[in-house]
Scaffold this motif. Structure first.
Motif, mmCIF file in Angstrom:
data_model
loop_
_atom_site.group_PDB
_atom_site.id
_atom_site.type_symbol
_atom_site.label_atom_id
_atom_site.label_comp_id
_atom_site.label_asym_id
_atom_site.label_seq_id
_atom_site.Cartn_x
_atom_site.Cartn_y
_atom_site.Cartn_z
ATOM 1 N N MET B 152 3.567 17.424 -0.196
ATOM 2 C CA MET B 152 3.068 18.514 -0.405
ATOM 3 C C MET B 152 4.143 19.684 -0.548
ATOM 4 N N GLN B 156 3.896 20.809 -4.408
ATOM 5 C CA GLN B 156 2.840 21.582 -4.490
ATOM 6 C C GLN B 156 2.950 23.101 -4.706
ATOM 7 N N GLU B 160 -2.002 25.305 -3.859
ATOM 8 C CA GLU B 160 -2.224 24.060 -3.703
ATOM 9 C C GLU B 160 -1.944 23.664 -2.156
ATOM 10 N N SER B 164 -4.755 22.347 0.201
ATOM 11 C CA SER B 164 -4.829 21.076 0.730
ATOM 12 C C SER B 164 -4.814 21.049 2.404
ATOM 13 N N HIS B 231 -11.221 20.842 -3.969
ATOM 14 C CA HIS B 231 -10.640 19.744 -4.261
ATOM 15 C C HIS B 231 -10.133 19.850 -5.707
ATOM 16 N N ALA B 234 -6.893 21.608 -4.921
ATOM 17 C CA ALA B 234 -5.839 20.677 -4.408
ATOM 18 C C ALA B 234 -4.690 19.810 -5.272
ATOM 19 N N ASP B 235 -5.221 19.193 -6.437
ATOM 20 C CA ASP B 235 -4.287 18.786 -7.237
ATOM 21 C C ASP B 235 -4.260 19.437 -8.362
#
Lengths: 237, 237
Positions: B152, B156, B160, B164, B231, B234-235
């Motif tokens: 992370m 990220q 993000e 997360s 979700h 998050a990626d």
DNA sequence: CGGATGGTTGATGCGTTTCAACAGAGGTGG
DNA sequence: CCACCTCTGTTGAAACGCATCAACCATCCG
């Protein structure tokens, strides 16, 4: 020996292309500081950028690095990559991943490893107190390393990260002021370990060279001309 | 009970000002999932921002959180701070730090903990296989959590990371679409966990609220209006 | 020689930080 | 009860560090 057969199946599961095969099974058994593991493993060889195991693979084997360097990394869906650790000779990887491997392990350079079945490791752990103690210590050390890495990624600047990285390599290799340290990994690997881009890594290294804090005689060595300056830079002047 | 006395000495060593004292010794012994630890500890209370132990302190005790939340963090010389973990009720901290604590532990909110002497933990580990297994599992889980955190911080974006983080809290709390999750920590704590500034965290949260992906009824709750969107974010979409 | 691979350097843009002002909640005392 | 203060969070404007994109260079190898 049925272990040899299993190894082969496991390795095939790592999606190394058939072309990349065969790794040579060099010998069964090798030197090892942990007495109990001494005769447990068989030796395998991997070429540059070959995959040793992949994230999500069933963790049937652990590996001890005999020569070369392995990177443990996570690949994100969009191609971003984070390297968690460089595993050097004498170190282990894939140890105590109950169930499945949490990282992909790839050979940074030519690598030879000893593969040990997880079942053997577990059995040894259950029966021998010394082994158990060593394994707990191993986990604790891994955790500590990861903690330092975490702080680096969270709170250090690009220059601080690169310098810390050089100092970490120096520390592992026992290098002192004026010594050269080996950089077996390429610039992209360094960048992915430090959470930076390859260009930023290059620029910082060039900067350090320009300031005569390090020397870069070739792509895979750095000479630590001024360790004091490095230590100062590592925690922000 | 001599343990109680030792706890007092250890706690004093954590540099909690005398004013911040006294922590009340509430009871000796408490509920615990790990049978063997059940009667081993005594219960202590800490107020908001009090230090439970500091990085470098001799690790005489481990702690199980009964209520409230603890942050484990590293302080850098120039004031930068990185939080490695939020320890929630039912979780442990300071466990298996042989020698000295690697983090500073501070109370995010009013906290009650059970303190267990390291010696007892070690003895239990040596004598009871179940306890040993649990401890190895504990270390492994810690390592896994840290690995995710590492990726992370390394790879990220701000959005993000915040998303997360919300999803992690939701997961731990078992929250589903539409549920509220508690944010016991303040914005600065979140920022220091995510390797961001407080302003960036605020902006991302405000953004998410504006897009009706979350609701923010008050400072210490977030309503997960649209988990699917979270979700996805998050990626990276 | 020519192509491939990996590294370096420069120009530009973007995301996050920094700095600053302001808003809201909670607490205190007149 | 309300004026006032403090603490924390929010928002805006500007600056900065790192990423991105692109050109170029060095080395290796057929």
């Amino acid at each position: 020996m049925s272990v040899a057969f299993d190894i082969t199946r496991d390795a095939r599961a790592t999606r190394v292309s058939e072309k990349a095969l065969p790794w040579s099974v060099i010998s069964a058994g090798s030197k090892d500081d942990t007495q109990e593991l001494r005769q447990a493993g068989i030796t395998l060889r991997f070429g540059r950028n070959e995959t040793i195991f992949s994230e999500g693979d069933e963790a049937k084997y652990s590996y001890k690095v005999l020569s070369g360097v392995i990177r443990l990394c996570k690949h994100m869906a969009d191609g971003r990559r984070q390297i968690a650790e460089f595993v050097q000779p004498g170190d282990y990887c894939g140890l105590l991943n109950f169930g499945e491997h949490r990282f992909t392990a790839e050979a940074v350079s030519e690598v030879t490893v000893t593969a040990i079945s997880q079942r053997q490791v577990e059995t040894l752990g259950e029966n021998t107190p010394a082994m158990r103690k060593w394994m707990t210590g191993f986990l604790t050390r891994s955790l500590m390393g990861m903690q330092d890495h975490l702080v680096m990624l969270g709170r250090q600047t690009a220059k601080e990260r690169v310098v810390s990285f050089l100092l970490m390599l120096a520390d592992r290799a026992g290098a002192e002021d004026g010594d050269a340290v080996e950089l077996p990994m390429n610039r992209q690997d360094i960048a992915d370990y430090l959470g930076l881009t390859i260009e930023t890594v290059c620029r910082v290294l060039s900067d350090l060279k320009r300031c005569r804090i390090i020397g870069l005689p070739n792509l895979h060595q750095a000479i630590l001309t001024n360790m004091d300056a490095l230590h100062d830079l590592a925690d922000g002047e």
